[in-house]
Scaffold this active site. Structure first.
Site, mmCIF file in Angstrom:
data_model
loop_
_atom_site.group_PDB
_atom_site.id
_atom_site.type_symbol
_atom_site.label_atom_id
_atom_site.label_comp_id
_atom_site.label_asym_id
_atom_site.label_seq_id
_atom_site.Cartn_x
_atom_site.Cartn_y
_atom_site.Cartn_z
ATOM 1 N N GLU A 53 0.826 -1.211 0.000
ATOM 2 C CA GLU A 53 0.000 0.000 0.000
ATOM 3 C C GLU A 53 0.864 1.268 0.000
ATOM 4 O O GLU A 53 0.542 2.244 -0.648
ATOM 5 C CB GLU A 53 -0.949 0.013 1.210
ATOM 6 N N TYR A 136 -6.492 6.562 4.590
ATOM 7 C CA TYR A 136 -6.654 5.612 3.478
ATOM 8 C C TYR A 136 -5.866 4.319 3.735
ATOM 9 O O TYR A 136 -6.401 3.214 3.642
ATOM 10 C CB TYR A 136 -6.195 6.246 2.149
ATOM 11 N N ASP A 154 -9.345 6.868 -1.315
ATOM 12 C CA ASP A 154 -8.294 7.707 -1.907
ATOM 13 C C ASP A 154 -8.861 8.418 -3.136
ATOM 14 O O ASP A 154 -10.072 8.385 -3.385
ATOM 15 C CB ASP A 154 -7.065 6.846 -2.266
#
Ligand code: SF4
Length: 365
Positions: A53, A136, A154
């Site tokens: 991520e 996020y 996001d």
């Protein structure tokens, strides 16, 4: 999906007050049929989801995959990341950009080692408390790695939802993100929260595209979508134009001795912190001015001052417009050290911005 405008909590809002729950199975069915294979999806441990991520922020999946695999090979767990030295980390990250991300990874791994016994925390608040992790990323890790129904919103998700619902507020406005997070939270599926998070990302990446025409014919929400039905996919989402980037002229000096070139380390804070670069002067200089400057600095020049051409690099907020020079020298500027091509390849992390000059130097330009 009907659109209305109102004021909630003093902030402008537009779009529906709730999302229909049918959106969830429709999207999950599409995801089951179309999901791409990614290394972090095949084995979704908290560590792997976290690293992926962070790498995926501002970076395309295809670019991230080889970086992710190399990172996992060298640093397979939190303990290895916490124990790594900064130079190794920057070298592993070289070319991905936004180097603050890897510094935060390092700080967070050390914090997890100290405060959580080396185990990635599953509590959403504790995840959010780690360096470099915002709402996020915390939502993505909580939902994908720990199966918690926490939305991850996001820019991609905001774009999809703005088109789906016909919301006309600026999606960069924080209240809009809060509102969409709330709308999603109400329909997040307890059974497959991680898949729902990833299906939203996948729809934004493959179908509801950011630049150019979205592929509405392939979209599971085709019949529901406000923007598709009203023919306004080109005008949604509404986004304030970005601020113009500042242009900085730089003169880049490749001071060469035998097969080595001089490198200097950038400051520990700020843009490209801790990376290595060629000595650089502010402004665009001519060869005579470069020679005079170096002679004034006491550098023993042993050959021509050769122009290596120009190169540009675009950061989010500024542009470097660079002119390079190759100068044969018998000495180097203070703070520099000599590096061979092999050392530049294997040891010293260099910004992508300078790679054009490395190539020209190696080509003997
Ligand atoms: S129908 Fe088109 S605009 Fe609407 S969500 Fe799907 S891809 Fe995006």
């Amino acid at each position: 999906m009907a659109t209305n405008s109102s004021k909630r909590g003093g902030h402008p809002t537009s779009g529906p007050a709730a999302l229909p729950p049918e959106l969830v199975p429709e999207l999950l069915d599409w995801y089951d049929a179309h999901r791409r294979k990614m290394p972090w999806r095949e084995q979704s441990t908290p560590y792997r989801v976290w690293i992926s991520e962070i790498m995926l922020q501002q970076t395309r999946v295809e670019t991230v995959i080889p970086y992710f695999e190399r990172f996992m090979e060298k640093l397979p767990d939190i303990a290895a990341l916490a124990a790594a030295d900064e130079e190794t980390l920057l070298k592993l990250w070289e070319g991905l950009g936004y180097y603050r991300r890897v510094r935060h990874l390092h700080q967070a791994a050390r914090l997890i080692a100290d405060a959580h016994g080396g185990i990635f925390p599953s509590d959403h608040a504790a995840i959010l408390n780690l360096p470099g992790i915002g709402a996020y990323t915390a939502g993505a890790i909580a939902s994908i790695a720990f199966g918690q129904p926490v939305p991850a919103v996001d820019g991609n998700v905001l774009r999809v939802l703005a088109r789906l619902t016909g919301a006309t507020d600026d999606i960069a406005a924080p209240p809009v993100k809060v509102r969409f997070t709330g709308l999603l939270q109400a329909i997040y599926p307890a059974g497959r929260p991680g898949d729902f998070t990833q299906s939203l990302m996948e729809l934004g990446a493959l179908v509801c595209l950011p630049n150019g025409e979205p592929k509405c014919a392939d979209c599971p929400w085709h019949d529901r979508c406000f923007a598709r039905r009203h023919g306004c996919t080109a005008t949604l989402p509404v986004k304030a134009p970005p601020r113009p980037r500042r242009v900085v002229e730089r003169t880049v000096l490749l001071l060469c001795r035998l097969d080595a070139v001089a490198l200097v380390k950038r400051p520990a804070h700020g843009l490209l912190a801790g990376l290595w670069e060629f000595p650089t002067l502010e402004g665009k200089m001519e060869p005579d001015a470069v020679r005079r400057h170096l002679e004034k600095e006491g550098i023993a020049i042993t050959g021509d001052v050769r122009v290596l051409g120009e190169a540009a690099h675009i950061f989010s907020h500024l542009e470097w417009h660079m002119t390079g020079f190759r100068v044969e020298c018998a000495s180097r500027l203070p703070g520099c050290q000599w590096a061979t091509p092999l050392e530049i390849e294997k040891v010293y992390p260099l910004p992508t911005a300078l790679k054009a000059f490395v190539r020209r130097w190696l080509a003997g330009t």
